[in-house]
Structures are given as structure tokens and as C-alpha cells.
Write an enzyme that holds these catalytic residues in place. Structure first.
Site, PDB file in Angstrom:
ATOM      1  N   CYS A 179      13.879  10.722  -8.323  1.00 38.31           N
ATOM      2  CA  CYS A 179      13.202  10.709  -6.637  1.00 38.31           C
ATOM      3  C   CYS A 179      14.753  10.709  -5.941  1.00 38.31           C
ATOM      4  O   CYS A 179      14.494  10.774  -4.599  1.00 38.31           O
ATOM      5  CB  CYS A 179      12.593   9.414  -6.461  1.00 38.31           C
ATOM      6  SG  CYS A 179      11.124   9.676  -7.553  1.00 38.31           S
ATOM      7  N   HIS A 215      12.487   7.116   0.650  1.00 36.10           N
ATOM      8  CA  HIS A 215      11.418   7.867  -0.374  1.00 36.10           C
ATOM      9  C   HIS A 215       9.801   7.370  -0.059  1.00 36.10           C
ATOM     10  O   HIS A 215       9.761   6.123   0.013  1.00 36.10           O
ATOM     11  CB  HIS A 215      12.060   7.557  -1.880  1.00 36.10           C
ATOM     12  CG  HIS A 215      11.031   8.194  -2.952  1.00 36.10           C
ATOM     13  ND1 HIS A 215      10.520   9.213  -2.762  1.00 36.10           N
ATOM     14  CD2 HIS A 215      10.628   7.444  -3.931  1.00 36.10           C
ATOM     15  CE1 HIS A 215      10.027   9.567  -3.803  1.00 36.10           C
ATOM     16  NE2 HIS A 215       9.825   8.431  -4.623  1.00 36.10           N
ATOM     17  N   ASN A 236       3.434  10.868  -3.586  1.00 39.61           N
ATOM     18  CA  ASN A 236       4.914  10.786  -3.918  1.00 39.61           C
ATOM     19  C   ASN A 236       5.300  12.161  -4.588  1.00 39.61           C
ATOM     20  O   ASN A 236       4.957  12.469  -5.631  1.00 39.61           O
ATOM     21  CB  ASN A 236       4.909   9.931  -4.985  1.00 39.61           C
ATOM     22  CG  ASN A 236       6.458   9.385  -5.461  1.00 39.61           C
ATOM     23  OD1 ASN A 236       7.304  10.143  -5.345  1.00 39.61           O
ATOM     24  ND2 ASN A 236       6.615   8.198  -6.258  1.00 39.61           N
TER      25      ASN A 236
HETATM   26  N1  ACO Z   1      -7.925   3.050  -9.162  1.00 39.97           N
HETATM   27  C1  ACO Z   1      -8.348   1.878  -9.338  1.00 39.97           C
HETATM   28  N2  ACO Z   1      -7.787   0.902  -9.869  1.00 39.97           N
HETATM   29  C2  ACO Z   1      -6.480   1.042 -10.375  1.00 39.97           C
HETATM   30  C3  ACO Z   1      -5.983   2.193 -10.409  1.00 39.97           C
HETATM   31  C4  ACO Z   1      -6.558   3.057  -9.721  1.00 39.97           C
HETATM   32  N3  ACO Z   1      -6.139   4.397  -9.090  1.00 39.97           N
HETATM   33  N4  ACO Z   1      -4.825   2.263 -11.114  1.00 39.97           N
HETATM   34  C5  ACO Z   1      -4.873   0.866 -11.445  1.00 39.97           C
HETATM   35  N5  ACO Z   1      -5.885   0.297 -11.333  1.00 39.97           N
HETATM   36  C6  ACO Z   1      -6.182  -1.260 -11.440  1.00 39.97           C
HETATM   37  C7  ACO Z   1      -5.456  -1.630 -12.916  1.00 39.97           C
HETATM   38  O1  ACO Z   1      -5.990  -1.391 -13.798  1.00 39.97           O
HETATM   39  C8  ACO Z   1      -5.255  -3.114 -12.533  1.00 39.97           C
HETATM   40  O2  ACO Z   1      -6.700  -3.571 -12.970  1.00 39.97           O
HETATM   41  P1  ACO Z   1      -6.709  -5.015 -14.056  1.00 39.97           P
HETATM   42  O3  ACO Z   1      -6.304  -5.869 -12.763  1.00 39.97           O
HETATM   43  O4  ACO Z   1      -8.231  -4.994 -14.097  1.00 39.97           O
HETATM   44  O5  ACO Z   1      -5.865  -4.940 -14.813  1.00 39.97           O
HETATM   45  C9  ACO Z   1      -5.501  -3.249 -11.084  1.00 39.97           C
HETATM   46  O6  ACO Z   1      -5.921  -2.124 -10.560  1.00 39.97           O
HETATM   47  C10 ACO Z   1      -3.956  -3.514 -10.310  1.00 39.97           C
HETATM   48  O7  ACO Z   1      -2.944  -2.800 -11.057  1.00 39.97           O
HETATM   49  P2  ACO Z   1      -1.526  -2.994 -10.888  1.00 39.97           P
HETATM   50  O8  ACO Z   1      -0.778  -1.705 -11.655  1.00 39.97           O
HETATM   51  O9  ACO Z   1      -0.945  -4.262 -11.097  1.00 39.97           O
HETATM   52  O10 ACO Z   1      -1.497  -2.350  -9.216  1.00 39.97           O
HETATM   53  P3  ACO Z   1      -0.182  -2.557  -8.196  1.00 39.97           P
HETATM   54  O11 ACO Z   1      -0.835  -3.154  -6.971  1.00 39.97           O
HETATM   55  O12 ACO Z   1       0.895  -2.753  -8.878  1.00 39.97           O
HETATM   56  O13 ACO Z   1      -0.135  -0.889  -7.786  1.00 39.97           O
HETATM   57  C11 ACO Z   1       1.273   0.860  -8.101  1.00 39.97           C
HETATM   58  C12 ACO Z   1       0.211   0.044  -8.597  1.00 39.97           C
HETATM   59  C13 ACO Z   1       0.816   1.687  -6.829  1.00 39.97           C
HETATM   60  C14 ACO Z   1       1.575   1.960  -9.035  1.00 39.97           C
HETATM   61  C15 ACO Z   1       2.407   0.125  -7.600  1.00 39.97           C
HETATM   62  O14 ACO Z   1       2.761  -0.565  -8.709  1.00 39.97           O
HETATM   63  C16 ACO Z   1       3.624   1.197  -7.186  1.00 39.97           C
HETATM   64  O15 ACO Z   1       3.555   1.775  -6.337  1.00 39.97           O
HETATM   65  N6  ACO Z   1       4.762   0.867  -7.853  1.00 39.97           N
HETATM   66  C17 ACO Z   1       6.035   1.611  -7.582  1.00 39.97           C
HETATM   67  C18 ACO Z   1       5.962   3.173  -7.916  1.00 39.97           C
HETATM   68  C19 ACO Z   1       7.333   3.660  -7.362  1.00 39.97           C
HETATM   69  O16 ACO Z   1       7.972   3.158  -6.484  1.00 39.97           O
HETATM   70  N7  ACO Z   1       7.955   4.545  -7.957  1.00 39.97           N
HETATM   71  C20 ACO Z   1       9.232   5.099  -7.376  1.00 39.97           C
HETATM   72  C21 ACO Z   1       9.862   5.853  -8.179  1.00 39.97           C
HETATM   73  S1  ACO Z   1       8.667   7.449  -8.377  1.00 39.97           S
HETATM   74  C22 ACO Z   1       9.604   8.353  -9.519  1.00 39.97           C
HETATM   75  O17 ACO Z   1      10.845   8.133  -9.908  1.00 39.97           O
HETATM   76  C23 ACO Z   1       9.010   9.983  -9.852  1.00 39.97           C
END
Ligand code: ACO
Length: 324
Positions: free
Chosen positions: A114, A251, A281
Site C-alpha cells: 500500500c 492511505h 482499499n
Molecule cells: N461482515 C460481518 N461480520 C464480519 C465481517 C463481515 N464482512 N468480517 C468479520 N466479521 C466478524 C468477525 O467474524 C468477528 O466476529 P466474532 O466477534 O463473532 O468473531 C467480528 O466481525 C469482528 O471481527 P474483527 O476482525 O475483530 O473486526 P474489526 O473491527 O477488527 O474490523 C477490519 C476488521 C475492518 C479488517 C479491521 O481490522 C481493519 O481495517 N484492519 C486494518 C486493515 C488495514 O489497515 N490494512 C492496511 C494495509 S492493506 C494492504 O497492505 C493491502
């Protein structure tokens, strides 16, 4: 008189096909509400079959060249930041060079996930500081949809396709790139990967390993810390204060990361550019798409102080300041 690397023109392109959160509700167990509140994404653009990374890159490049009033034949170098090239060999940059007819240009890809666009822009900046007459095309372009596991709801709602570009060259005076800052921490590589098709994970390896795998929560924690730190580093090195900043382009990975940053940097809402709701993203393409939109919307006026920051797999992170 100092020579600085000036951005002469910007361009961007996203595929026509739009995939909304409502569409995703029919494909996997998710909801518009979950995606919107957790990520800020409402829709994203997805390349059609046969529409490749270099196709998007060329369209973004043509728009940037037109704005810069630079002909492809004038280009000395083409640098493409990408993690989803058309193929391992040749580089996307070589395909772009051929498609544009940029006969005298060298061409190379930069692999920094990224941060690919900011890494590429920093490389271009160093060339221009040594040879101010050079005209360089810098692109960030991705087709992440083909590296996305559409059964994995934790990643497939996030990633999308697009390209952005900038044409740069030397300029006498204080307008242009002021400071560049590149960082990496390879010890954390396993938190965000695409293993398949690499020589350690050949095609006949583990099924599905061609897809993005991400420990989202861990990546989130590292991303907010690294982005905040590089933002202060870049602004300090430029001799600016955060209050003087006119625009932050970070980003576009997650709206919660952007809001957290805005608070940590004490910036008002109108100084933080946001378009994640429309594009998701797009990795290396996210910053140049945002830069082009900000530019075309008149959000950047001559003399404005712009900060761009990125974070991605590797991990890599980067910051670039520009006096517009
Ligand atoms: N729809 C519904 N529920 C979902 C989904 C979805 N699409 N995805 C996950 N869940 C559920 C999970 O299963 C979990 O359920 P559980 O509590 O029963 O186990 C719950 O939602 C919470 O999941 P988390 O993974 O803890 O959700 P979080 O709030 O962390 O959000 C996310 C996930 C959006 C991926 C976040 O962690 C994020 O944005 N991370 C950073 C990503 C990033 O910055 N990337 C940058 C670099 S990208 C690159 O280099 C290509």
C-alpha cells in the site's frame, strides 16, 4: 535557488463495474451496516474479465500526462507501485511504456504494497533532485479483486481495483516535494500476505494461497501507530507544524483509522481527504486516486502544504510532504 520535484499533473481511473455493500450481502454473510460502521466503505470498483492492471495504469497515466501537458515521448522514467502486476515478468511499467509509446523511458515496478505509490514518488524525487530535467511518470495501480478470496468475508469487503498517476519534474523554487520518509518492518510480514505464485509458494502449492490473508486487528493496531509517527516525522522534517497543514491524504484503508489519525493529529475534518466510501482499499492506487480527486476538486491551491502517508503489508509505511 533550490530544485524541487514538482507534481505537474495527476490522473486516475477506476473500472466501470461497481460492487456495492448490498451486492456483497447476496454473496456472503455480511451486512451493509457492518461494512459501513467497521470500514466506511459503501461501494468499490472491480475490473472486468480481461481488464488488467496495466490497462488501468495506462488510463490513469494518460489523464496525468494530459494535465501535465507532457507527451509520452518526453518521459525519461516510468515507475509503477503495485502488488498485483499483470504477471511476474515483465513489469507493469514496461507494459505501460509500450502502450504509451514512451520510447526513451526506462521502466520499473516498485513492490511496497500500500506504500507503493509513496515509495515510487520518493524514488522519482531522488532522480529529479540529481537530474532536474527528468520527466517521470509515477503510478500506483492494483487489481486486488483477483487476489481476493470472495468467500472470506474478513477481507473481500475491503479490497478493490483502480489506478492513479502523477507526472513529476524539476522546478526552481520552493514548490514541490519537500521531504520523503520510507520505513519498513519485515519482522511482521506474516500479518498481511499473498503467498501464492511466489517462488516459495509455487502454483501447485496450498490451495487458495494466491489470496490476501490478513490479521485485521493486528494490522489495524500497527497501522495507526506507524501512520501517526510518520506524519509527525514528515511534518517536523519539513519545518512545518501540524496546524499549518492544508490537507492530509492518508492511505484509504479504514475510516476508523482515518478518524483516529485526525484526532491524534488534531486536524479539522475539512483537512483530511476521504474517499474510501466510493473505492474501498485500493492499496498502492489509493493515495494517487485521492490526490487526483483532491487536485481536480480544487482542494489544493498553489503554496498549500500537503502531507501524504501510507501503511501496508511488509510492513511498509511512508510519508511525503509537498508544497503545492
Ligand atoms: N461482515 C460481518 N461480520 C464480519 C465481517 C463481515 N464482512 N468480517 C468479520 N466479521 C466478524 C468477525 O467474524 C468477528 O466476529 P466474532 O466477534 O463473532 O468473531 C467480528 O466481525 C469482528 O471481527 P474483527 O476482525 O475483530 O473486526 P474489526 O473491527 O477488527 O474490523 C477490519 C476488521 C475492518 C479488517 C479491521 O481490522 C481493519 O481495517 N484492519 C486494518 C486493515 C488495514 O489497515 N490494512 C492496511 C494495509 S492493506 C494492504 O497492505 C493491502
Amino acid at each position: 535557488m533550490t530544485t524541487r520535484t514538482k507534481i505537474l499533473g495527476t490522473g486516475s481511473f477506476v473500472p466501470e463495474k461497481v460492487l456495492t455493500n448490498k451486492d456483497l450481502e447476496t454473496m456472503i454473510d455480511t451486512s451493509d451496516e457492518w461494512i459501513t460502521t467497521r470500514t466506511g466503505i459503501k461501494e468499490r470498483h472491480i475490473a472486468q474479465d480481461g481488464e488488467n492492471n496495466s490497462d488501468l495504469a495506462v488510463k490513469a497515466a494518460r489523464a496525468a500526462l494530459e494535465m501535465a501537458q507532457v507527451e509520452p515521448e518526453e518521459l525519461d522514467l516510468i515507475i509503477v507501485g503495485t502488488l498485483t502486476p499483470d504477471m511476474p515478468m515483465p513489469s507493469v511499467a514496461c507494459l505501460v511504456q509500450h502502450a504509451l509509446g514512451a520510447r526513451k523511458a526506462g521502466a520499473m515496478d516498485v513492490s511496497a504494497t500500500c506504500s507503493g505509490f509513496l515509495y515510487s514518488l520518493s524514488v522519482a524525487d531522488k532522480f529529479v533532485r540529481c537530474s532536474p530535467d527528468m520527466k517521470i511518470l509515477v503510478i500506483g495501480s492494483e487489481v486486488l479483486s483477483r487476489r481476493t478470496n470472495w468467500q472470506d468475508r474478513t477481507t473481500c469487503v475491503l479490497f478493490a481495483d483502480g489506478a492513479g498517476a502523477a507526472v513529476v519534474s524539476g522546478s526552481q523554487g520552493d514548490e514541490g516535494i519537500v521531504s520523503t520518509h520510507l520505513h519498513a518492518d519485515g519482522s511482521l510480514w506474516e500479518l498481511l500476505t499473498i503467498r501464492g505464485h511466489g517462488t516459495a509458494y509455487p502454483l501447485d502449492g496450498k490451495k487458495g494461497c494466491q489470496y490476501i490473508e490478513m490479521q485485521g486487528r493486528d494490522v489495524f493496531k500497527h497501522a495507526v501507530k506507524a501512520l501517526e509517527s510518520v506524519a509527525f516525522e514528515a511534518v517536523d522534517a519539513s519545518g512545518w507544524t501540524m496546524e499549518e497543514l492544508d490537507l492530509l491524504i492518508a492511505h484509504q484503508a479504514n475510516i476508523r483509522i482515518l478518524e483516529h489519525l485526525r484526532e491524534r493529529l488534531s486536524l479539522p475534518k475539512d483537512k483530511v481527504f476521504i474517499n474510501i466510501h466510493k473505492y474501498g482499499n485500493t492499496s498502492a492506487a489509493s493515495i494517487p486516486i485521492a490526490l487526483d480527486e483532491a487536485n481536480r476538486q480544487g482542494r489544493l491551491r498553489p503554496g498549500d502544504k500537503l502531507l501524504m502517508i501510507s501503511f501496508g503489508g511488509g510492513f511498509t509505511w511512508a510519508g511525503v510532504t509537498v508544497k503545492w
